[in-house]
Design a protein around this motif. Structure first.
Motif, PDB file in Angstrom:
ATOM      1  N   ALA A   1       0.763  -1.138   0.032  1.00  0.00           N
ATOM      2  CA  ALA A   1       0.011  -0.025   0.012  1.00  0.00           C
ATOM      3  C   ALA A   1       0.795   1.260   0.079  1.00  0.00           C
ATOM      4  CB  ALA A   1      -0.740   0.073   1.309  1.00  0.00           C
TER       5      ALA A   1
ATOM      6  N   ASP B   1       1.511   3.768  -2.286  1.00  0.00           N
ATOM      7  CA  ASP B   1       2.557   3.888  -3.407  1.00  0.00           C
ATOM      8  C   ASP B   1       3.802   3.108  -3.492  1.00  0.00           C
ATOM      9  OD1 ASP B   1       0.836   6.168  -4.251  1.00  0.00           O
ATOM     10  OD2 ASP B   1       1.910   7.606  -3.327  1.00  0.00           O
TER      11      ASP B   1
ATOM     12  N   ASP C   1      -1.632  -0.485  -4.620  1.00  0.00           N
ATOM     13  CA  ASP C   1      -2.117   0.738  -5.080  1.00  0.00           C
ATOM     14  C   ASP C   1      -0.890   1.616  -5.604  1.00  0.00           C
ATOM     15  OD1 ASP C   1      -1.473   3.019  -3.023  1.00  0.00           O
ATOM     16  OD2 ASP C   1      -2.076   1.218  -1.768  1.00  0.00           O
TER      17      ASP C   1
ATOM     18  N   THR D   1      -1.229   7.542 -10.075  1.00  0.00           N
ATOM     19  CA  THR D   1      -1.173   7.359 -11.525  1.00  0.00           C
ATOM     20  C   THR D   1      -0.164   8.360 -12.309  1.00  0.00           C
ATOM     21  OG1 THR D   1      -3.062   8.717 -11.928  1.00  0.00           O
ATOM     22  CG2 THR D   1      -3.506   6.408 -11.484  1.00  0.00           C
TER      23      THR D   1
ATOM     24  N   PHE E   1      -9.291   4.012  -7.560  1.00  0.00           N
ATOM     25  CA  PHE E   1      -8.944   3.950  -6.070  1.00  0.00           C
ATOM     26  C   PHE E   1     -10.520   3.892  -5.207  1.00  0.00           C
ATOM     27  CE2 PHE E   1      -7.196   5.374  -1.867  1.00  0.00           C
ATOM     28  CZ  PHE E   1      -6.536   4.214  -1.532  1.00  0.00           C
TER      29      PHE E   1
ATOM     30  N   ARG F   1      -5.460   7.512  -8.315  1.00  0.00           N
ATOM     31  CA  ARG F   1      -5.002   6.339  -7.935  1.00  0.00           C
ATOM     32  C   ARG F   1      -5.583   5.187  -8.581  1.00  0.00           C
ATOM     33  NH1 ARG F   1      -1.707   7.173  -3.906  1.00  0.00           N
ATOM     34  NH2 ARG F   1      -1.694   5.177  -3.047  1.00  0.00           N
ATOM     35  N   TRP F   2      -4.675   3.998  -8.534  1.00  0.00           N
ATOM     36  CA  TRP F   2      -5.276   2.880  -9.096  1.00  0.00           C
ATOM     37  C   TRP F   2      -5.127   1.744  -7.851  1.00  0.00           C
ATOM     38  CZ3 TRP F   2      -1.994   3.326 -13.848  1.00  0.00           C
ATOM     39  CH2 TRP F   2      -2.763   4.120 -14.863  1.00  0.00           C
ATOM     40  N   GLN F   3      -6.164   0.534  -7.931  1.00  0.00           N
ATOM     41  CA  GLN F   3      -5.846  -0.312  -6.886  1.00  0.00           C
ATOM     42  C   GLN F   3      -5.741  -1.555  -7.993  1.00  0.00           C
ATOM     43  OE1 GLN F   3      -9.428   0.788  -4.742  1.00  0.00           O
ATOM     44  NE2 GLN F   3      -8.205  -0.370  -3.293  1.00  0.00           N
TER      45      GLN F   3
END
Length: 176
Positions: free
Chosen positions: A36, A38, A69, A72, A156, A168-170
């Motif tokens: 988690a 970054d 995560d 981006t 996210f 943000r992406w997960q």
């Protein structure tokens, strides 16, 4: 450390480790590896990214999940890149200088923090963070090369498919 304390208090058999992502060493295979905040962005080369996916795969039991995560490319280039951000709170203040290099897709963040001491004076701290803006297809290609099936990439905190303009992406992948 708070998560580990809470898990122990509830009698949950969770193992929390803080190690180099590229060389995880666990006591045995686990069902989930979660990275988690970054963590993957701090892997600035293709070799480092692949090393992380390889070590996560080695740490997982067959069918285990890899969750992580990332900030981006949109966020690192357009939201915080090449900007200075400053704020002041009751007992702290910060100045955050960002420099985004479009050619390398690397964002260098220099933070100067001022924390109020008990006597009213401020202590100054400096940090530098270097993160790479990984494209989603680069992440997927590296995961596939290291034995994962990508189950999904999401905006996210949602179940909506990841979009280029997300901040943000997960990502969820399964060890084959």
């Amino acid at each position: 450390y708070q998560a580990a304390e809470k898990a122990r208090a509830k009698g949950l058999p969770a193992e929390f480790v803080c190690q180099d992502l590229r060389a995880l060493e666990l006591h045995g295979p686990v069902g989930v590896v979660n990275c988690a905040l970054d963590g993957v962005n701090y892997l600035t080369t293709e070799a480092d990214l692949r090393a992380f996916f390889r070590s996560a795969s080695a740490a997982l039991m067959p069918g285990g999940l890899l969750l992580f995560d990332v900030s981006t490319p949109h966020k690192l280039a357009n939201v915080i890149g090449d900007r200075t951000i400053a704020d002041e709170m009751e007992n702290a203040a910060f100045i955050w200088y960002n420099d985004f290099n479009a050619r390398s897709a690397v964002c260098t963040m220099r933070l100067t923090l001022f924390i109020r001491e008990a006597d009213g004076r401020y202590a100054r701290f400096e940090e530098e963070h270097v993160q790479r803006a990984h494209k989603l297809n680069e992440l997927k290609r590296a995961m596939l090369a290291e034995g994962f099936t990508v189950l999904g990439a999401y905006s996210f905190l949602s179940r909506k498919p990841a979009k280029e303009n997300d901040e943000r992406w997960q990502v969820v992948a399964r060890k084959v």
